[in-house]
Design a protein around this motif. Structure first.
Motif, PDB file in Angstrom:
ATOM      1  N   VAL A 176      35.762  39.629  25.021  1.00  0.00           N
ATOM      2  CA  VAL A 176      35.522  38.185  24.955  1.00  0.00           C
ATOM      3  C   VAL A 176      34.920  37.637  26.248  1.00  0.00           C
ATOM      4  O   VAL A 176      33.910  36.916  26.206  1.00  0.00           O
ATOM      5  CB  VAL A 176      36.815  37.431  24.581  1.00  0.00           C
ATOM      6  CG1 VAL A 176      36.614  35.921  24.718  1.00  0.00           C
ATOM      7  CG2 VAL A 176      37.214  37.766  23.144  1.00  0.00           C
ATOM      8  N   PRO A 177      35.490  37.938  27.447  1.00  0.00           N
ATOM      9  CA  PRO A 177      34.863  37.424  28.669  1.00  0.00           C
ATOM     10  C   PRO A 177      33.410  37.875  28.849  1.00  0.00           C
ATOM     11  O   PRO A 177      32.565  37.090  29.299  1.00  0.00           O
ATOM     12  CB  PRO A 177      35.752  37.995  29.785  1.00  0.00           C
ATOM     13  CG  PRO A 177      37.058  38.248  29.141  1.00  0.00           C
ATOM     14  CD  PRO A 177      36.740  38.659  27.741  1.00  0.00           C
ATOM     15  N   ILE A 178      33.111  39.126  28.498  1.00  0.00           N
ATOM     16  CA  ILE A 178      31.747  39.623  28.672  1.00  0.00           C
ATOM     17  C   ILE A 178      30.784  38.903  27.724  1.00  0.00           C
ATOM     18  O   ILE A 178      29.720  38.427  28.137  1.00  0.00           O
ATOM     19  CB  ILE A 178      31.678  41.148  28.453  1.00  0.00           C
ATOM     20  CG1 ILE A 178      32.485  41.874  29.531  1.00  0.00           C
ATOM     21  CG2 ILE A 178      30.224  41.632  28.505  1.00  0.00           C
ATOM     22  CD1 ILE A 178      32.613  43.369  29.316  1.00  0.00           C
ATOM     23  N   ILE A 237      36.601  32.439  32.454  1.00  0.00           N
ATOM     24  CA  ILE A 237      37.041  32.729  31.087  1.00  0.00           C
ATOM     25  C   ILE A 237      38.133  33.797  31.110  1.00  0.00           C
ATOM     26  O   ILE A 237      39.152  33.678  30.422  1.00  0.00           O
ATOM     27  CB  ILE A 237      35.857  33.197  30.215  1.00  0.00           C
ATOM     28  CG1 ILE A 237      34.832  32.078  30.075  1.00  0.00           C
ATOM     29  CG2 ILE A 237      36.343  33.621  28.822  1.00  0.00           C
ATOM     30  CD1 ILE A 237      33.520  32.524  29.437  1.00  0.00           C
ATOM     31  N   GLY A 238      37.920  34.838  31.906  1.00  0.00           N
ATOM     32  CA  GLY A 238      38.896  35.924  31.984  1.00  0.00           C
ATOM     33  C   GLY A 238      40.249  35.444  32.490  1.00  0.00           C
ATOM     34  O   GLY A 238      41.296  35.862  31.984  1.00  0.00           O
ATOM     35  N   LEU A 239      40.236  34.548  33.485  1.00  0.00           N
ATOM     36  CA  LEU A 239      41.477  34.003  34.025  1.00  0.00           C
ATOM     37  C   LEU A 239      42.212  33.185  32.971  1.00  0.00           C
ATOM     38  O   LEU A 239      43.429  33.314  32.789  1.00  0.00           O
ATOM     39  CB  LEU A 239      41.178  33.132  35.253  1.00  0.00           C
ATOM     40  CG  LEU A 239      42.387  32.607  36.032  1.00  0.00           C
ATOM     41  CD1 LEU A 239      43.157  33.748  36.670  1.00  0.00           C
ATOM     42  CD2 LEU A 239      41.938  31.604  37.087  1.00  0.00           C
ATOM     43  N   PRO A 299      40.949  39.416  32.552  1.00  0.00           N
ATOM     44  CA  PRO A 299      40.360  39.062  33.848  1.00  0.00           C
ATOM     45  C   PRO A 299      39.505  40.179  34.444  1.00  0.00           C
ATOM     46  O   PRO A 299      38.470  39.918  35.067  1.00  0.00           O
ATOM     47  CB  PRO A 299      41.595  38.796  34.716  1.00  0.00           C
ATOM     48  CG  PRO A 299      42.662  38.414  33.763  1.00  0.00           C
ATOM     49  CD  PRO A 299      42.410  39.238  32.536  1.00  0.00           C
ATOM     50  N   ILE A 300      39.949  41.443  34.255  1.00  0.00           N
ATOM     51  CA  ILE A 300      39.150  42.570  34.752  1.00  0.00           C
ATOM     52  C   ILE A 300      37.796  42.589  34.046  1.00  0.00           C
ATOM     53  O   ILE A 300      36.757  42.839  34.662  1.00  0.00           O
ATOM     54  CB  ILE A 300      39.892  43.905  34.531  1.00  0.00           C
ATOM     55  CG1 ILE A 300      41.137  43.960  35.418  1.00  0.00           C
ATOM     56  CG2 ILE A 300      38.976  45.095  34.825  1.00  0.00           C
ATOM     57  CD1 ILE A 300      42.021  45.163  35.170  1.00  0.00           C
ATOM     58  N   SER A 317      31.977  41.627  33.992  1.00  0.00           N
ATOM     59  CA  SER A 317      30.801  40.924  33.471  1.00  0.00           C
ATOM     60  C   SER A 317      30.028  40.229  34.581  1.00  0.00           C
ATOM     61  O   SER A 317      28.819  40.023  34.469  1.00  0.00           O
ATOM     62  CB  SER A 317      31.224  39.898  32.409  1.00  0.00           C
ATOM     63  OG  SER A 317      31.880  38.802  32.998  1.00  0.00           O
ATOM     64  N   ASP A 318      30.730  39.848  35.649  1.00  0.00           N
ATOM     65  CA  ASP A 318      30.047  39.212  36.775  1.00  0.00           C
ATOM     66  C   ASP A 318      29.411  40.230  37.724  1.00  0.00           C
ATOM     67  O   ASP A 318      28.427  39.947  38.394  1.00  0.00           O
ATOM     68  CB  ASP A 318      31.032  38.336  37.567  1.00  0.00           C
ATOM     69  CG  ASP A 318      31.506  37.121  36.774  1.00  0.00           C
ATOM     70  OD1 ASP A 318      30.756  36.680  35.882  1.00  0.00           O
ATOM     71  OD2 ASP A 318      32.617  36.640  37.050  1.00  0.00           O
TER      72      ASP A 318
END
Length: 416
Positions: free
Chosen positions: A119-121, A346-348, A65-66, A71-72
């Motif tokens: 992965v989230p990034i 995605i992170g969540l 999540p971080i 990434s945002d």
């Protein structure tokens, strides 16, 4: 009409992220295929083996999540991504120096911290840069096929071969080379997404301001979390304890075990891109149901099928259900919230999925294995796949092509 070049920026990005995510999972899953060797050196119990996997998952669940928030918020997403790729490669190399269970446990904790944000990034960047009709394919190819080719297919074959030829420490020393190369390629060739494009893509989604609490009010988001958690439980229990079951219960050689696990990886690689691509055309929900059902039987094959040839065929075929994982991890949640929150969504999903499927599951499965035998984790794996299948009935269709058709049909009925 100008013909679009194949080697477009979108395709370059897909290939870079294919290798990036592939090496992440190569490093993450390699230890599962080396566990029979490590267990012998350190006299590990099944519970300790579960703790080794859980260590990485708990820090991954925090850093995931971080990483989504980074990434945002980050001005240079590619720089953040390149740094994390380089860091996880260095930590992977250090695994080769491990001399005790405690050292291994600590390094897995650190590995989860530096791998989690990748992965989230990558997926948040890809969401913005992907053509609308290719989001499922791009997500499936990078997440599923990249994961499967390197983590589930090449890793068991290469890692076990190196361990047999040298020792299990040697395999970890080689990971620094691809990591350095990938970090350079990311920094040189990946572009930071244009803010105007993010705004343009986000205009396709609802406009309300969203935070984590509000995101959970979207049915598809919390369902994606539940289904992804179940899929993580299914895949991790199978990947961690499947090799041990084959070697310690079925009595097969480490080389034969690596071939069986590689058949799962081969199916994961192939169907991991085919299944999401099909969902771009016929919808996320029917694909989640049809292929998710097959996952239930993958771990049962190891228990009840004795023929090696039939085991390879069935494990390969039933692994097609893993194609659903990319949909509930990336495509469905990002299509259900404004795209400027794609990384956070995605992170969540990954963070909570890692906590239940990656952290709690290996510990519980390890205790169950020590108490009831190595069949217990495989039954847990099958049960988790059943939960994922049943929850898929509640999904709301989110594929842009299907939603557009439904909206057009609805508008036509209103006019009539």
């Amino acid at each position: 009409m100008e013909k679009k070049k194949f080697w477009s920026y979108e395709n370059k990005l897909v290939m870079i992220f294919f290798f990036s995510i592939g090496f992440v999972f190569f490093d993450r899953l390699a230890i599962n295929y080396l566990i029979p060797f490590i267990q012998e050196d350190f006299s590990l119990t099944n519970t300790q083996i579960g703790l080794v996997s859980a260590a990485l998952a708990i820090t991954w669940s925090i850093s995931g999540p971080i990483g989504g928030i980074l990434s945002d918020k980050a001005k240079s997403k590619k720089a953040v991504l390149a740094i994390f790729v380089l860091l996880f490669s260095v930590v992977s190399l250090l695994h080769g120096l491990v001399g005790s269970f405690v050292m291994l446990f600590v390094l897995r904790l650190i590995m989860g911290l530096v791998e989690g944000p990748i992965v989230p990034i990558t997926q948040s960047i890809l969401t913005v840069e992907s053509s609308e009709n290719r989001r499922g394919f791009n997500s499936g190819f990078t997440m599923n096929t990249g994961n499967a080719v390197f983590g589930s297919f090449l890793a068991p074959l290469v890692i076990v071969a190196l361990a047999n030829a040298f020792d299990w420490h040697t395999a970890f020393y080689l990971t620094i080379v691809p990591g350095v190369i990938l970090a350079f390629v990311i920094f040189k060739y990946v572009k930071n997404p244009d803010q105007a494009k993010i705004t343009q893509v986000s205009s396709l989604a609802p406009k309300e301001k969203i935070n984590f609490k509000q995101m959970l009010k979207h049915r598809n988001v919390w369902l994606s979390i539940v289904i992804f958690s179940a899929f993580m439980t299914y895949i991790m229990a199978f990947n961690i304890y499947g090799p041990l079951f084959l070697v310690n219960v079925k009595g097969v050689s480490a080389s034969t075990m690596s071939i069986v696990m590689a058949s799962f990886g081969a199916g994961f690689a192939l169907f991991g891109v085919i299944v999401p691509a099909i969902s771009d055309r016929i919808g996320r929900k029917p694909i989640s149901l049809a292929f998710g059902f097959l996952s239930i039987f993958t771990p049962l094959v190891l228990i009840y099928v004795d023929s090696l040839a039939l085991t390879l065929i069935l494990v390969f075929a039933f692994s097609s259900g893993t194609g659903v994982a990319a949909l509930v991890m990336s495509a469905i949640p990002t299509e259900s919230v404004p795209f400027q929150y794609a990384g956070a969504a995605i992170g969540l999903t990954i963070g909570i999925g890692e906590f239940f499927g990656g952290f709690l599951n290996p510990i519980i499965s390890g205790i169950a294995a020590d108490t009831f035998g190595l069949t217990a984790p495989l039954f847990i794996s099958s049960g988790a796949a059943t939960v994922a299948f049943l929850c898929s009935f509640l999904l709301i269709e989110s594929s842009p092509s299907k939603v557009a058709v439904e909206q057009t049909e609805s508008s036509s009925l209103v006019k009539v």
